[in-house]
Design a protein around this motif. Structure first.
Motif, PDB file in Angstrom:
ATOM      1  N   ASP A 112      30.570 -65.227   3.990  1.00  0.00           N
ATOM      2  CA  ASP A 112      31.239 -63.582   3.655  1.00  0.00           C
ATOM      3  C   ASP A 112      32.813 -64.752   2.658  1.00  0.00           C
ATOM      4  O   ASP A 112      33.525 -63.197   2.504  1.00  0.00           O
ATOM      5  N   ALA A 113      32.803 -65.330   3.150  1.00  0.00           N
ATOM      6  CA  ALA A 113      34.298 -66.035   3.030  1.00  0.00           C
ATOM      7  C   ALA A 113      34.685 -65.849   1.419  1.00  0.00           C
ATOM      8  O   ALA A 113      35.798 -66.119   1.042  1.00  0.00           O
ATOM      9  N   GLY A 114      33.436 -66.538   0.495  1.00  0.00           N
ATOM     10  CA  GLY A 114      33.323 -66.336  -0.588  1.00  0.00           C
ATOM     11  C   GLY A 114      34.276 -67.111  -1.723  1.00  0.00           C
ATOM     12  O   GLY A 114      35.012 -68.603  -1.211  1.00  0.00           O
ATOM     13  N   ILE A 116      37.354 -66.646  -2.555  1.00  0.00           N
ATOM     14  CA  ILE A 116      38.776 -67.468  -2.078  1.00  0.00           C
ATOM     15  C   ILE A 116      39.098 -67.873  -0.725  1.00  0.00           C
ATOM     16  O   ILE A 116      39.461 -68.829  -0.591  1.00  0.00           O
ATOM     17  N   LYS A 131      41.448 -64.569   9.359  1.00  0.00           N
ATOM     18  CA  LYS A 131      41.381 -63.226   8.294  1.00  0.00           C
ATOM     19  C   LYS A 131      41.179 -64.889   7.272  1.00  0.00           C
ATOM     20  O   LYS A 131      42.767 -64.930   6.550  1.00  0.00           O
ATOM     21  N   GLU A 133      42.672 -65.436   3.876  1.00  0.00           N
ATOM     22  CA  GLU A 133      42.621 -65.104   2.656  1.00  0.00           C
ATOM     23  C   GLU A 133      43.886 -66.302   2.704  1.00  0.00           C
ATOM     24  O   GLU A 133      44.585 -66.838   3.495  1.00  0.00           O
ATOM     25  N   CYS A 265      40.493 -61.172  -1.827  1.00  0.00           N
ATOM     26  CA  CYS A 265      40.763 -61.153  -0.921  1.00  0.00           C
ATOM     27  C   CYS A 265      41.277 -59.957  -0.514  1.00  0.00           C
ATOM     28  O   CYS A 265      41.112 -59.022   0.486  1.00  0.00           O
ATOM     29  N   GLY A 266      41.713 -59.293  -1.357  1.00  0.00           N
ATOM     30  CA  GLY A 266      42.590 -57.313  -0.483  1.00  0.00           C
ATOM     31  C   GLY A 266      43.876 -58.195  -0.222  1.00  0.00           C
ATOM     32  O   GLY A 266      44.404 -56.779   0.073  1.00  0.00           O
ATOM     33  N   GLN A 267      44.384 -59.202  -0.321  1.00  0.00           N
ATOM     34  CA  GLN A 267      45.980 -59.142   0.225  1.00  0.00           C
ATOM     35  C   GLN A 267      47.191 -58.590  -1.069  1.00  0.00           C
ATOM     36  O   GLN A 267      47.815 -57.361  -0.279  1.00  0.00           O
TER      37      GLN A 267
ATOM     38  N   ASN B  71      53.506 -58.944  -0.164  1.00  0.00           N
ATOM     39  CA  ASN B  71      51.782 -58.436  -0.381  1.00  0.00           C
ATOM     40  C   ASN B  71      51.964 -57.061  -1.416  1.00  0.00           C
ATOM     41  O   ASN B  71      51.329 -57.522  -2.232  1.00  0.00           O
ATOM     42  N   ASP B 175      47.886 -50.056   1.828  1.00  0.00           N
ATOM     43  CA  ASP B 175      47.909 -52.259   2.156  1.00  0.00           C
ATOM     44  C   ASP B 175      48.963 -52.800   2.438  1.00  0.00           C
ATOM     45  O   ASP B 175      48.289 -54.226   2.432  1.00  0.00           O
ATOM     46  N   ARG B 177      50.150 -53.689   5.695  1.00  0.00           N
ATOM     47  CA  ARG B 177      49.694 -54.444   6.936  1.00  0.00           C
ATOM     48  C   ARG B 177      51.199 -54.202   7.701  1.00  0.00           C
ATOM     49  O   ARG B 177      51.091 -54.942   8.196  1.00  0.00           O
ATOM     50  N   VAL B 194      42.962 -55.220   9.794  1.00  0.00           N
ATOM     51  CA  VAL B 194      42.303 -55.383   8.837  1.00  0.00           C
ATOM     52  C   VAL B 194      41.243 -55.917   8.698  1.00  0.00           C
ATOM     53  O   VAL B 194      40.587 -56.965   8.651  1.00  0.00           O
ATOM     54  N   GLY B 196      37.090 -55.604   6.228  1.00  0.00           N
ATOM     55  CA  GLY B 196      36.842 -56.021   4.498  1.00  0.00           C
ATOM     56  C   GLY B 196      37.573 -56.754   3.981  1.00  0.00           C
ATOM     57  O   GLY B 196      38.722 -57.749   4.142  1.00  0.00           O
ATOM     58  N   LYS B 197      37.235 -56.004   2.209  1.00  0.00           N
ATOM     59  CA  LYS B 197      38.035 -57.719   1.335  1.00  0.00           C
ATOM     60  C   LYS B 197      38.158 -56.444   0.005  1.00  0.00           C
ATOM     61  O   LYS B 197      37.548 -55.715   0.172  1.00  0.00           O
ATOM     62  N   GLY B 198      38.604 -57.514  -0.459  1.00  0.00           N
ATOM     63  CA  GLY B 198      39.086 -56.306  -1.892  1.00  0.00           C
ATOM     64  C   GLY B 198      39.252 -55.858  -1.615  1.00  0.00           C
ATOM     65  O   GLY B 198      40.502 -55.186  -1.044  1.00  0.00           O
ATOM     66  N   VAL B 199      38.933 -54.644  -2.277  1.00  0.00           N
ATOM     67  CA  VAL B 199      39.088 -53.035  -2.594  1.00  0.00           C
ATOM     68  C   VAL B 199      38.632 -52.462  -1.484  1.00  0.00           C
ATOM     69  O   VAL B 199      38.807 -51.304  -1.417  1.00  0.00           O
ATOM     70  N   ASN B 200      37.661 -52.709  -0.726  1.00  0.00           N
ATOM     71  CA  ASN B 200      37.279 -51.677   0.269  1.00  0.00           C
ATOM     72  C   ASN B 200      37.938 -52.179   1.710  1.00  0.00           C
ATOM     73  O   ASN B 200      37.475 -52.515   2.871  1.00  0.00           O
ATOM     74  N   GLN B 201      39.369 -53.356   1.359  1.00  0.00           N
ATOM     75  CA  GLN B 201      39.584 -53.953   3.092  1.00  0.00           C
ATOM     76  C   GLN B 201      39.906 -52.480   3.408  1.00  0.00           C
ATOM     77  O   GLN B 201      40.691 -51.627   3.029  1.00  0.00           O
TER      78      GLN B 201
END
Lengths: 346, 593
Positions: A112-114, A116, A131, A133, A265-267, B71, B175, B177, B194, B196-201
């Motif tokens: 799931d690292a994808g 990024i 995590k 990222e 990654c969502g950071q 962030n 988000d 953190r 944290v 999940g990833k991206g928008v699902n974080q």
């Protein structure tokens, strides 16, 4: 002449895509204080359209390991980590295990690292079980990398080229991955300074139909038209050929956006939220082009890492270099004037 | 929505983790800010330097307790010669740098990021205790943000409730953190992650088993948008205030008097006890008491227990237990230490119990009609007050706990401005206190107060070889993570330690044999840095608050708890009924794992 002097003389650049001179990285790691130093091989090769590292592992495994030995010996490194694309590992496990030195630990990149997960500081996080990222820089990995120790992070091809250099076989070449609408796709080693056109012609891949290319990766690479091929290939050296008439503009744009949105990654705010909003905008029947343009600007200008900053690159260059110059009758439904908003930037 | 408190207080993270030696040679850095010549100190971030030059750069994810994360991307600025915008909270100013903070480019992109953040945050302003301080609302107004430009995307997010004390409302989370940093870097509890990833974080409790929240509320104290927050009890307090059959009693904790003023633009460390009291009366409280009185009770009994244990050499080292976050920590993570905790209840539980027995009898009021509301610096106190083992004759000593933030909110909601409120005094019998009690508000205070009382008691009983007049124990004061000292007590050398913040507990747990008596406060700074205190709470603000606490002690008429005659009176009354005394004074803890 010692290896560092050779690196300086030839100005060998890293082959991960950023093109940073290897000798400068080596000097930074050498000068960084700290007893323990690490070497990390970034073998994630996550940029779509690039397959050269696999090609090297499959065909020049011995040279790659020789380059690795040289780097490890140069810095008296005790432990190195090989962060590897899991599908490559599955295919090459036997050969890798046979040649694996005692100092080397092979770590499969998590599924799931994808995308990024291939960014160098995200790789360090993955190895530390954090995590996946990117990290804030500074500090740079050369000073504070894996477990806060000075860390040399190299691409597979870089170590291969270092081996050639040590053997005096370095020929100023690099690997090109050719993809797309052409006959002889594959990986080729050709002179670094060749133009896109040269590479396509010499590999017998130059199309006889109207086309455009994306170079340096199918996600973050620049899109160029047929008249812009007299330049060298940037990034990690891929050329993907697109037939002008086969690819509808909105499909391409949506494809790029979907990729980045899935891989974010969502950071940081612009990338996490921006790519999601772009997806929403382009799932509408009539996209809000102006808003999408603003989001692209924020991505380019304010993203935390190169992933977010890359989002506008393929989209804007495709519109500027290809759509603007192509026959309007080719895609009569495409709102060319409105799409210009995507390219409005500071 | 009126924004009453003006500009959000300046916050910048503790800066990037990098070698700043290269700047050290210079005394002053010269740069240009929006075209004007400006100067700052070496090592200043752009945000800090701008502030020094009178310019506030907006930002949401920075906090001086943590390294920069960058962030939120709201603090971005333009630097001449750099291709993209840079986060001003992390970039250090360099000589000759030309910085622009107000160009069209900065405005458009910063505003867009703010709009994207707004779409993560479901506005619950009418009932949000944070609405008068909210930086999102402030920036929306200041920068003319289109808050509805993007549709809300987190409406379905889960709310995680931790006991009855703290909650993490995913539908309000932006988000940033900070809560994760507070829980991990500061408190080292590592309860939040944290996922999940991206928008699902999503920020949520860790999946790992054996992880428990100690309810300290530092997540809430560091959240810029009140997604992590206390579980509100003000609606219950409002309900009871409106009930004519209830006798409403409020009591204020030692530390809140030096913090609540901050929410009304008063200087840090201003003691506003008298104004809080008159404010509480205006809210409808019939009686107002001071938890400092309870702290004197706690001190007296705890000092006796300490002396007993030292004499019996049993269950040493003894730990304080008035911090409910620490108690939760022991019950969850170190149950072996339960016998080492003092069995004495905490101050507001003591005074609550005394209100419903001693005071109720003296006033001839039915205890079941009394509603005791404690105004606390703490979220964990909400849980403590609901512990069944603390009930006395099936009545809880304290019925509701309001955080300092909830109190400010109630005042503002009722148009009560602390600045203009008159002064008032607490009610008789349970209103006076010693300087030692006042010290409970800061790290080291419980220790110092207990040492004073223990020495005094030994002397009174004629058990001390030399009666010492020492009152001040400076060794246990201050904001270091762990403080230790050897003090003389009745001819014995007592090895004491103070843990300032649960994140520092490891150092002590590994060396228990080196101590006889230990104070632990879960929050950095002790109660003045508690999870229910006004936001922001930073190292600098903690320092000012704790100075104010020390000042109250120094100005007190009496300094030792066992000189508080009303406390002695109440204790004597309780002692007539041994059973009741035990019920009100002591507690029993159990392992919860």
């Amino acid at each position: 002449m010692d290896l560092l002097a050779k690196l300086k003389k030839t100005n060998l650049t890293g082959r991960g895509g950023a093109g940073f001179p290897v000798w400068r990285k080596w000097e930074a790691v050498k000068e960084a204080p700290g007893k323990t130093k690490y070497l990390v091989i970034n073998g994630s090769e996550g940029e779509p359209g690039i397959k050269k590292d696999f090609h090297i592992l499959k065909n020049f495994l011995e040279d790659f390991f020789y380059g690795l030995d040289l780097a490890v010996n140069f810095f008296s490194i005790k432990r190195a980590f090989f962060y590897l694309n899991p599908s490559y590992y599955a295919l090459l496990e036997k050969d890798l295990r046979r040649r694996q030195p005692a100092y080397l630990e092979i770590v499969k990149k998590p599924k799931d690292a994808g995308y990024i997960g291939g960014e160098e500081t995200a790789v360090l996080n993955a190895l530390e079980n954090k995590k996946i990222e990117p990290r804030l820089r500074p500090p740079f990995p050369t000073v504070s990398g894996l477990f806060a120790c000075p860390t040399l992070v190299h691409n597979i091809e870089t170590l291969y080229q270092i081996a050639l250099l040590a053997k005096d076989e370095y020929r100023q070449e690099k690997f090109y991955t050719i993809n797309g609408d052409c006959l002889w796709t594959g990986v080729y080693s050709k002179p670094e300074n060749w133009t896109i056109k040269q590479v396509l012609i010499e590999t017998d891949n130059y199309p006889d139909f109207p086309f455009f290319v994306q170079v340096g990766g199918d996600a973050s690479g620049l899109v160029l038209n047929m008249d812009q091929l007299k330049q060298a290939v940037g990034g990690a050296g891929s050329i993907t050929v697109y037939s002008q008439s086969k690819h509808a503009p909105l499909d391409l744009i949506r494809g790029w956006i979907d990729f980045f949105a899935r891989q974010s990654c969502g950071q940081c705010t612009p990338c996490r939220e921006g790519t999601y909003r772009l997806q929403k905008i382009f799932s509408e029947r009539t996209p809000d082009w102006a808003l999408a343009g603003e989001i692209l600007s924020a991505l380019a200008d304010t993203s935390f890492c190169a992933l977010g900053r890359s989002v506008p690159i393929p989209i804007r260059s495709y519109i500027n270099n290809v759509l603007k110059r192509s026959d309007a009758s080719l895609w009569p439904d495409f709102p060319m004037a409105a799409a210009q908003d995507l390219c409005a930037c500071f | 929505m009126p924004y009453l408190s003006g500009e959000p207080p300046f916050l910048n993270s503790s800066g990037p983790d990098q070698n700043i030696k290269k700047f050290m040679a210079k005394k002053e850095i010269h740069f240009k800010l929006n075209g004007q010549a400006a100067a700052c100190a070496p090592g200043d971030t752009i945000m800090q330097a701008a502030k020094k030059n009178g310019l506030s750069i907006p930002g949401l994810c920075g906090h001086p307790d943590f390294p920069a994360k960058t962030n939120c991307r709201v603090c971005v600025v333009e630097i001449k010669g750099r291709p993209k915008l840079e986060p001003s909270c992390a970039i250090l100013v360099e000589e000759g740098m030309e910085i622009t903070t107000d160009s069209a480019r900065v405005r458009q992109e910063r505003n867009l990021n703010l709009e994207l953040i707004f779409a993560e945050h479901i506005e619950k302003c009418p009932t949000c205790v944070w609405r008068f301080e909210c930086p999102l609302l402030f920036y929306a107004e200041k920068y003319k943000i289109k808050i509805n430009r993007f549709s809300d995307r987190k409406g379905q997010r889960q709310k995680y409730s931790f006991a009855n004390a703290v909650e993490l409302d995913g539908s309000q989370c932006i988000d940033c953190r900070n809560c994760v940093d507070a829980c991990s870097l500061l408190q080292k509890i590592d309860y939040l992650e944290v996922s999940g990833k991206g928008v699902n974080q999503e920020i949520k409790p860790v999946a790992r088993s054996g992880a428990y929240c100690i309810l300290c509320g530092q997540c809430a104290l560091h959240c810029p948008v009140s997604a992590a927050q206390e579980q509100s009890e003000w609606p219950l307090v409002e309900r009871d205030l409106a009930d004519p059959d209830k006798i409403m009693v409020a009591q204020i904790a030692p530390s809140v008097r030096v913090t609540v003023g901050e929410d009304f633009d008063l200087p840090y460390g201003r003691n506003v006890a008298e104004k809080i009291i008159s404010g509480l009366r205006r809210l409808g409280f019939k009686y107002v008491f001071d938890v400092n009185f309870g702290a004197d009770i706690t001190t007296i009994v705890e000092a006796e227990e300490l002396l007993d244990r030292l004499a019996a050499k049993k269950n040493l080292p003894m730990f304080t237990s008035c911090c409910p976050g620490w108690v939760n920590y022991v019950e969850f993570y170190e149950p072996r230490l339960i016998p080492n905790l003092t069995t004495v209840r905490s101050p507001h539980i003591h005074s609550g119990g005394i209100i419903k027995t001693y005071w109720a009898r003296r006033m001839n009021i039915k205890p079941e009609n009394i509603v005791v509301v404690s105004v606390m610096p703490c979220t964990a106190k909400k849980y403590e007050a609901k512990r069944p083992e603390l009930r006395i004759k099936d009545l809880a000593p304290v019925d509701h706990v309001l955080t300092a933030r909830e109190l400010s909110f109630l005042f503002k909601k009722n148009d009560l401005d602390l600045k203009t409120l008159p002064k008032d005094q607490p009610d008789a019998l349970l209103g006076d206190y010693s300087g030692g009690a006042a010290l409970f508000g800061g790290s080291g205070g419980v220790m110092e107060s207990a040492l004073r009382a223990a020495a005094f008691s030994l002397c009174q009983k004629g058990q001390a070889k030399i009666c010492r007049t020492r009152i001040d124990f400076e060794e246990v004061r201050g904001l270091s993570g762990v403080k230790s000292a050897t003090v003389e007590l009745g001819g014995h050398r007592l090895r004491v330690g103070v843990v300032n913040g649960i994140g520092n507990i490891r150092a002590v747990l590994d060396h228990l044999a080196d101590f006889d008596y230990l104070e632990v406060m879960a929050c950095p700074g002790g109660c003045i840095g508690g999870g229910g205190q006004p936001i922001p709470t930073t190292p600098e603000i903690r320092r000012k608050r704790i100075e104010a606490i020390l000042k109250i002690d120094q100005g007190a008429k009496i300094r030792r708890s066992n000189e508080n005659q009303n406390a002695i009176l109440a204790l004597d009354w309780l002692k007539e009924n041994k059973n009741l005394y035990n019920q009100i004074i002591f507690t029993k803890l159990v392992s919860r794992i």
